[in-house]
Design an enzyme around this catalytic site. Sequence first.
Site, PDB file in Angstrom:
ATOM      1  N   THR A  75       0.865  -1.080   0.121  1.00  0.00           N
ATOM      2  CA  THR A  75       0.133   0.099  -0.152  1.00  0.00           C
ATOM      3  C   THR A  75       0.750   1.411  -0.113  1.00  0.00           C
ATOM      4  O   THR A  75       1.349   1.817   1.076  1.00  0.00           O
ATOM      5  CB  THR A  75      -0.955   0.119   1.332  1.00  0.00           C
ATOM      6  OG1 THR A  75      -1.519  -1.197   1.257  1.00  0.00           O
ATOM      7  CG2 THR A  75      -2.069   1.249   1.209  1.00  0.00           C
TER       8      THR A  75
ATOM      9  N   LYS B 118      -7.653   1.643  -3.340  1.00  0.00           N
ATOM     10  CA  LYS B 118      -7.324   0.835  -1.936  1.00  0.00           C
ATOM     11  C   LYS B 118      -7.423   2.345  -0.889  1.00  0.00           C
ATOM     12  O   LYS B 118      -7.941   2.254   0.017  1.00  0.00           O
ATOM     13  CB  LYS B 118      -6.164   0.484  -1.936  1.00  0.00           C
ATOM     14  CG  LYS B 118      -5.120   0.185  -0.558  1.00  0.00           C
ATOM     15  CD  LYS B 118      -5.937  -0.998   0.001  1.00  0.00           C
ATOM     16  CE  LYS B 118      -5.363  -1.304   1.384  1.00  0.00           C
ATOM     17  NZ  LYS B 118      -5.804  -2.039   2.252  1.00  0.00           N
TER      18      LYS B 118
HETATM   19  P1  NAD Z   1       5.719  -5.879   7.557  1.00  0.00           P
HETATM   20  O1  NAD Z   1       6.341  -4.631   8.010  1.00  0.00           O
HETATM   21  O2  NAD Z   1       5.128  -6.864   8.592  1.00  0.00           O
HETATM   22  O3  NAD Z   1       6.556  -6.534   6.676  1.00  0.00           O
HETATM   23  C1  NAD Z   1       7.364  -5.939   5.610  1.00  0.00           C
HETATM   24  C2  NAD Z   1       8.596  -6.734   5.200  1.00  0.00           C
HETATM   25  O4  NAD Z   1       9.390  -5.941   4.114  1.00  0.00           O
HETATM   26  C3  NAD Z   1       9.546  -6.967   6.574  1.00  0.00           C
HETATM   27  O5  NAD Z   1       9.553  -8.391   6.656  1.00  0.00           O
HETATM   28  C4  NAD Z   1      10.809  -6.190   6.086  1.00  0.00           C
HETATM   29  O6  NAD Z   1      12.066  -6.979   6.631  1.00  0.00           O
HETATM   30  C5  NAD Z   1      10.724  -6.562   4.594  1.00  0.00           C
HETATM   31  N1  NAD Z   1      11.603  -5.243   4.043  1.00  0.00           N
HETATM   32  C6  NAD Z   1      11.725  -3.932   4.216  1.00  0.00           C
HETATM   33  N2  NAD Z   1      12.362  -3.134   3.381  1.00  0.00           N
HETATM   34  C7  NAD Z   1      12.960  -4.357   2.335  1.00  0.00           C
HETATM   35  C8  NAD Z   1      13.586  -4.256   1.029  1.00  0.00           C
HETATM   36  N3  NAD Z   1      14.371  -3.117   0.837  1.00  0.00           N
HETATM   37  N4  NAD Z   1      13.727  -5.657   0.658  1.00  0.00           N
HETATM   38  C9  NAD Z   1      13.099  -6.682   0.959  1.00  0.00           C
HETATM   39  N5  NAD Z   1      12.538  -6.578   1.947  1.00  0.00           N
HETATM   40  C10 NAD Z   1      12.276  -5.552   2.904  1.00  0.00           C
HETATM   41  O7  NAD Z   1       4.241  -5.367   6.832  1.00  0.00           O
HETATM   42  P2  NAD Z   1       3.136  -5.962   6.420  1.00  0.00           P
HETATM   43  O8  NAD Z   1       1.959  -5.892   7.570  1.00  0.00           O
HETATM   44  O9  NAD Z   1       3.461  -7.326   5.828  1.00  0.00           O
HETATM   45  O10 NAD Z   1       2.644  -4.970   5.125  1.00  0.00           O
HETATM   46  C11 NAD Z   1       3.283  -5.003   3.995  1.00  0.00           C
HETATM   47  C12 NAD Z   1       2.515  -4.161   3.107  1.00  0.00           C
HETATM   48  O11 NAD Z   1       1.162  -4.522   2.987  1.00  0.00           O
HETATM   49  C13 NAD Z   1       2.131  -2.530   3.576  1.00  0.00           C
HETATM   50  O12 NAD Z   1       2.246  -1.832   2.408  1.00  0.00           O
HETATM   51  C14 NAD Z   1       1.025  -2.482   4.271  1.00  0.00           C
HETATM   52  O13 NAD Z   1       0.568  -1.290   4.393  1.00  0.00           O
HETATM   53  C15 NAD Z   1       0.284  -3.499   3.451  1.00  0.00           C
HETATM   54  N6  NAD Z   1      -1.037  -4.188   4.065  1.00  0.00           N
HETATM   55  C16 NAD Z   1      -0.955  -4.530   5.202  1.00  0.00           C
HETATM   56  C17 NAD Z   1      -1.955  -5.130   5.920  1.00  0.00           C
HETATM   57  C18 NAD Z   1      -1.799  -5.549   7.292  1.00  0.00           C
HETATM   58  O14 NAD Z   1      -2.841  -5.963   7.839  1.00  0.00           O
HETATM   59  N7  NAD Z   1      -0.731  -6.040   7.833  1.00  0.00           N
HETATM   60  C19 NAD Z   1      -3.255  -4.970   5.284  1.00  0.00           C
HETATM   61  C20 NAD Z   1      -3.402  -4.763   4.069  1.00  0.00           C
HETATM   62  C21 NAD Z   1      -2.332  -4.074   3.304  1.00  0.00           C
END
Ligand code: NAD
Length: 344
Positions: free
Chosen positions: A136, A214
């Site tokens: 997102t 979204k």
């Molecule tokens: P998170 O912080 O749990 O996971 C992100 C992952 O990305 C981590 O494991 C981190 O180590 C990795 N990362 C960061 N920078 C990186 C890079 N340069 N290269 C490779 N890996 C890297 O986040 P999440 O909850 O999994 O959310 C991910 C996306 O999905 C976000 O944009 C969030 O807004 C969206 N989202 C989340 C939810 C939710 O309920 N958690 C729901 C809908 C959408």
Amino acid sequence: MSTTRLWRPVKGVAQRRAFSTTPRVLDNYAFIGLGRMGYQMARNLQSKLPPGDTIRLYDINQSAAEKLAGEMKTQQAGGAAPEVSTSVADAAKEADVVISCLPEPQHVRSTYEALLNDITGLPPRPQSRLFIDSSTIDPHTSSTVRQLVEDKLAGQAHFVDAPMSGGVVGAAAGTLTFMLGSDKSLVSRLEPILLRMGKRVLHCGPQTAGLAAKLANNLLLGIQNVGTAEAMLLGVKLGLDPKVLADVINASTGKCWASEVNNPVPGVVPTAPASRGYEGGFGIELMLKDMKLAQDAARRIDLHQTMATKALDVYEKASKDAECKGRDFSVVYQVFDKTNGQGP
Ligand code: NAD
């Protein structure tokens, strides 16, 4: 390790494709970003891909990739062969499909810049590469990354946005809804891939349309949640039983997801985060992030926002409150209750 390409019939997840006899090449996948969402999504994708396909896993936290690859290898059901990658380029260089699930716009941009630097000049894949970003982020950054892809890999790759809703529970269950922004001609290639991680794909229009949808949806959710908290508090302070009030709202025109499913008053909906101390659910920090992205998108087109600005202010202040940090965004009700409606 390079994967030999073979021809074989499609064994897709979507019913209408399961009977297809069209031969296709084996696919190489890369999944970048194995956090709360990505870890579960990659697990579902891998388990539903046919053996012979490959999935390369990359996260800056390498232990996440190693743990997931280990789990995938011990699964009895088979699926694509997992490999741990040590860089984004290593994950992507032979990938036909790259899926990214990263926290913020800057992570998406830097990841694709690194990826493009390293794979530009490699021989083209048999089909154009698909880069599917499910993070997102704001439409502007997403569009900039698409432009970078077009500049560096003209005709060899497509960058699309596919943000999702359904949360970690939906990611684990494989029931996410994807909001897809892509050229229409790509939908038939993208849909079966996304349906391995979710149950619905809503094609919203050209690239960035998925993100626009979204952000607009989450903006509305954010406002509805604050409105529901205020309305519930008014009723409670006027002496109503909150369950009676919720029943009235949910049988009337005020009904919304925040009143019916995620009611912010403890005890009204037993399964709602409010009834378990606002634990789990959709973290207030994530709502704040999405509201800020929506505000940024509006600012770029000179669109004034009245309610969104007020709701954003509530989340911004509440997220700094020690009692709200890490809790479901409906916790704003508790803040209104404590401050007699003044807010944080
Ligand atoms: P998170 O912080 O749990 O996971 C992100 C992952 O990305 C981590 O494991 C981190 O180590 C990795 N990362 C960061 N920078 C990186 C890079 N340069 N290269 C490779 N890996 C890297 O986040 P999440 O909850 O999994 O959310 C991910 C996306 O999905 C976000 O944009 C969030 O807004 C969206 N989202 C989340 C939810 C939710 O309920 N958690 C729901 C809908 C959408």
